[in-house]
Design a protein around this motif. Structure first.
Motif, PDB file in Angstrom:
ATOM      1  N   ILE A 149       0.805  -1.235   0.000  1.00 36.08           N
ATOM      2  CA  ILE A 149       0.000   0.000   0.000  1.00 36.08           C
ATOM      3  C   ILE A 149       0.836   1.283   0.000  1.00 36.08           C
ATOM      4  O   ILE A 149       0.274   2.380  -0.015  1.00 36.08           O
ATOM      5  N   ASP A 150       2.153   1.144  -0.005  1.00 35.58           N
ATOM      6  CA  ASP A 150       2.978   2.359   0.090  1.00 35.58           C
ATOM      7  C   ASP A 150       4.384   2.061  -0.439  1.00 35.58           C
ATOM      8  O   ASP A 150       4.782   0.902  -0.525  1.00 35.58           O
ATOM      9  N   ASN A 151       5.108   3.120  -0.772  1.00 35.74           N
ATOM     10  CA  ASN A 151       6.489   2.997  -1.277  1.00 35.74           C
ATOM     11  C   ASN A 151       6.567   2.310  -2.640  1.00 35.74           C
ATOM     12  O   ASN A 151       7.543   1.633  -2.946  1.00 35.74           O
ATOM     13  N   ILE A 152       5.526   2.503  -3.435  1.00 36.35           N
ATOM     14  CA  ILE A 152       5.488   1.926  -4.774  1.00 36.35           C
ATOM     15  C   ILE A 152       6.146   2.908  -5.747  1.00 36.35           C
ATOM     16  O   ILE A 152       5.912   4.115  -5.659  1.00 36.35           O
ATOM     17  N   GLY A 153       6.954   2.386  -6.668  1.00 36.27           N
ATOM     18  CA  GLY A 153       7.565   3.237  -7.690  1.00 36.27           C
ATOM     19  C   GLY A 153       9.065   3.309  -7.570  1.00 36.27           C
ATOM     20  O   GLY A 153       9.675   2.623  -6.738  1.00 36.27           O
ATOM     21  N   ASN A 154       9.637   4.161  -8.382  1.00 34.94           N
ATOM     22  CA  ASN A 154      11.086   4.222  -8.540  1.00 34.94           C
ATOM     23  C   ASN A 154      11.570   5.614  -8.142  1.00 34.94           C
ATOM     24  O   ASN A 154      11.125   6.607  -8.696  1.00 34.94           O
ATOM     25  N   SER A 155      12.477   5.683  -7.153  1.00 34.16           N
ATOM     26  CA  SER A 155      12.954   6.987  -6.706  1.00 34.16           C
ATOM     27  C   SER A 155      14.309   7.338  -7.319  1.00 34.16           C
ATOM     28  O   SER A 155      14.924   8.327  -6.922  1.00 34.16           O
ATOM     29  N   ASP A 156      14.791   6.524  -8.269  1.00 36.33           N
ATOM     30  CA  ASP A 156      16.068   6.851  -8.928  1.00 36.33           C
ATOM     31  C   ASP A 156      15.963   8.201  -9.627  1.00 36.33           C
ATOM     32  O   ASP A 156      14.905   8.566 -10.141  1.00 36.33           O
ATOM     33  N   PHE A 157      17.086   8.923  -9.662  1.00 32.08           N
ATOM     34  CA  PHE A 157      17.095  10.242 -10.321  1.00 32.08           C
ATOM     35  C   PHE A 157      16.712  10.086 -11.793  1.00 32.08           C
ATOM     36  O   PHE A 157      15.916  10.852 -12.326  1.00 32.08           O
ATOM     37  N   ILE A 158      17.286   9.061 -12.410  1.00 32.84           N
ATOM     38  CA  ILE A 158      16.893   8.742 -13.793  1.00 32.84           C
ATOM     39  C   ILE A 158      16.268   7.344 -13.770  1.00 32.84           C
ATOM     40  O   ILE A 158      16.982   6.343 -13.752  1.00 32.84           O
ATOM     41  N   PRO A 159      14.941   7.278 -13.724  1.00 33.31           N
ATOM     42  CA  PRO A 159      14.279   5.979 -13.460  1.00 33.31           C
ATOM     43  C   PRO A 159      14.166   5.073 -14.686  1.00 33.31           C
ATOM     44  O   PRO A 159      13.107   4.569 -15.021  1.00 33.31           O
ATOM     45  N   VAL A 160      15.305   4.843 -15.334  1.00 35.11           N
ATOM     46  CA  VAL A 160      15.301   4.072 -16.580  1.00 35.11           C
ATOM     47  C   VAL A 160      14.850   2.621 -16.356  1.00 35.11           C
ATOM     48  O   VAL A 160      14.216   2.020 -17.223  1.00 35.11           O
TER      49      VAL A 160
END
Ligand SMILES: Nc1ncnc2c1ncn2[C@@H]1O[C@H](COP(=O)(O)OP(=O)(O)OP(=O)(O)O)[C@@H](O)[C@H]1O
Ligand SMILES: [Mg+2]
Length: 199
Positions: A149-160
């Motif tokens: 339910i949380d912390n989904i996704g990509n926090s990379d500066f360049i989310p390739v």
């Protein structure tokens, strides 16, 4: 505008509070109470990607857009409930419980194994995978499944990695290894559960 009152409060993390949606008891509304909206915007962007990818929405709740609330902009998601209608509890709650019924152990172990497999096969990227951000949704007496339910996704500066499934899966495998260690540590007091998780 909708009003979020204390009687519909479900829980809070470090940044957001979560309420039952006043117009739909199967949805929840999350409002930011600490920090800015940048994390929420990143989450919404990744949700758009998942919607395009047409994932199954079995291990991640659906996102239903934004709504104005008396506590600011609210993000609407499916509310995770158990088979009996109660709002589900976090995996952390079950892992750290001092009085966990032994009958719950096989269901929890099975749910963790399925979740790990599905996160990897559906290539859903996460930041730190934490048991406090995963609900154990009971689907029957001693059975259930996990929903992130949380912390989904990509926090990379360049989310390739997001767009290259092979790289996404490598990233997810690394997150899962750390998650396994966290899970074992969290139930260190419960040898039967630890044993179940290791087999
Ligand atoms: N979809 C949901 N269904 C049921 N309960 C939920 C749902 N989303 C959130 N919750 C409850 O609300 C709490 C806070 O939500 P959430 O984890 O999204 O907040 P947060 O502030 O972003 O957390 P963090 O401290 O990890 O950043 C959760 O721990 C959980 O108990
Ligand atoms: Mg959280």
């Amino acid at each position: 505008m909708i009003i979020l009152d204390a009687t519909s409060f479900i829980g809070k993390g470090l940044h957001r509070e979560c309420y039952i949606h006043p117009d739909d008891s199967n949805q929840c509304v999350k409002v930011v109470v600490h920090g800015d909206l940048s994390e929420s915007k990143r989450e919404q962007k990744y949700y758009k990607f998942l919607q395009k990818k047409n994932i199954r929405w079995d291990i991640v709740p659906r996102f239903h857009g934004l709504v104005e609330t008396d506590k600011g902009s609210g993000a609407v998601f499916d509310l995770i409930r158990d088979f009996n209608g109660e709002v589900s509890k976090t995996l952390e709650y079950y892992l750290s419980s001092e009085q966990l019924d032994k009958k719950e152990i096989p269901g929890i172990c099975e749910a963790i194994a399925t979740f790990k497999r599905e996160l990897h096969s559906q290539a859903i990227i996460t930041m730190t995978l934490s048991p406090k951000n995963i609900m154990y949704k009971k689907t029957a007496g001693n059975e259930g499944c996990l929903v992130l339910i949380d912390n989904i996704g990509n926090s990379d500066f360049i989310p390739v990695c997001t767009y290259i499934t092979y790289l996404a899966k490598k990233k997810i495998a690394r997150k899962l290894l750390r998650f396994e260690q966290t899970v074992l540590k969290m139930c260190a007091h419960n040898k039967a559960l630890q044993k179940g998780l290791k087999t």
